[in-house]
Design a protein around this motif. Structure first.
Motif, short mmCIF file in Angstrom:
data_model
loop_
_atom_site.label_atom_id
_atom_site.label_comp_id
_atom_site.label_asym_id
_atom_site.label_seq_id
_atom_site.Cartn_x
_atom_site.Cartn_y
_atom_site.Cartn_z
N TRP A 17 0.85 -1.19 0.00
CA TRP A 17 0.00 0.00 0.00
C TRP A 17 0.88 1.23 0.00
O TRP A 17 1.87 1.29 0.72
N CYS A 18 0.52 2.20 -0.83
CA CYS A 18 1.19 3.49 -0.84
C CYS A 18 0.27 4.50 -0.18
O CYS A 18 -0.82 4.78 -0.70
N TYR A 19 0.68 5.02 0.98
CA TYR A 19 -0.13 5.99 1.71
C TYR A 19 -0.26 7.31 0.92
O TYR A 19 -1.31 7.95 0.97
N VAL A 20 0.77 7.71 0.22
CA VAL A 20 0.76 8.99 -0.49
C VAL A 20 -0.24 8.96 -1.65
O VAL A 20 -1.09 9.85 -1.78
N ASP A 21 -0.16 7.94 -2.49
CA ASP A 21 -1.03 7.84 -3.65
C ASP A 21 -2.35 7.13 -3.37
O ASP A 21 -3.23 7.09 -4.23
N LYS A 22 -2.44 6.52 -2.18
CA LYS A 22 -3.64 5.77 -1.77
C LYS A 22 -3.99 4.70 -2.79
O LYS A 22 -5.13 4.59 -3.25
N VAL A 23 -2.97 3.89 -3.14
CA VAL A 23 -3.18 2.79 -4.09
C VAL A 23 -2.57 1.51 -3.54
O VAL A 23 -1.55 1.53 -2.85
N GLN A 24 -3.24 0.42 -3.88
CA GLN A 24 -2.71 -0.89 -3.51
C GLN A 24 -1.68 -1.30 -4.55
O GLN A 24 -1.85 -1.06 -5.74
N LEU A 25 -0.61 -1.91 -4.08
CA LEU A 25 0.47 -2.36 -4.95
C LEU A 25 0.46 -3.87 -4.98
O LEU A 25 0.43 -4.52 -3.94
N ASP A 26 0.50 -4.43 -6.16
CA ASP A 26 0.51 -5.88 -6.34
C ASP A 26 1.96 -6.31 -6.46
O ASP A 26 2.68 -5.83 -7.33
N SER A 27 2.39 -7.21 -5.61
CA SER A 27 3.78 -7.64 -5.67
C SER A 27 3.96 -8.92 -6.46
O SER A 27 5.03 -9.49 -6.51
N GLU A 28 2.89 -9.40 -7.08
CA GLU A 28 3.01 -10.56 -7.96
C GLU A 28 3.62 -10.11 -9.28
O GLU A 28 3.27 -9.06 -9.80
N PRO A 29 4.53 -10.89 -9.84
CA PRO A 29 5.08 -10.52 -11.15
C PRO A 29 3.99 -10.60 -12.22
O PRO A 29 3.06 -11.39 -12.11
N PRO A 30 4.08 -9.76 -13.24
CA PRO A 30 3.07 -9.81 -14.31
C PRO A 30 3.11 -11.15 -15.03
O PRO A 30 4.18 -11.77 -15.17
N ALA A 31 1.97 -11.60 -15.48
CA ALA A 31 1.88 -12.87 -16.21
C ALA A 31 2.54 -12.72 -17.56
O ALA A 31 2.44 -11.68 -18.21
#
Length: 83
Positions: A67-81
């Motif tokens: 989670w980025c508090y500044v941008d208020k977005v969830q971050l996916d740590s899974e590599p892209p398919a």
């Protein structure tokens, strides 16, 4: 960002207070371990407000998000398919 290690095996502040938490979050800047916003103390968010360290990730088994508090977005740590 660089790899960080958790500084404790539980919420740093809750451990000092002999208190409990619901879920744990890891600060990706310094390794601080804090409790989530579902916990009564909300130490991970408090750490952000005190330190301006913007990104956390879940320390829960099987969870790979951040989670980025500044941008208020969830971050996916899974590599892209791969396609």
């Amino acid at each position: 960002m660089r790899p960080v290690r958790p500084r404790t095996r539980g919420c740093e502040e809750c451990l000092k207070l002999h208190d409990t938490w619901v879920h744990l979050r890891l600060c990706m800047t310094c390794g601080h371990v804090g409790c989530c916003d579902d916990s009564k103390n909300k130490h991970a968010t408090r750490h952000f407000h005190e330190s301006d360290h913007p990104i956390i990730r879940s320390l829960e088994p099987g969870e790979r998000w951040g989670w980025c508090y500044v941008d208020k977005v969830q971050l996916d740590s899974e590599p892209p398919a791969r396609t």
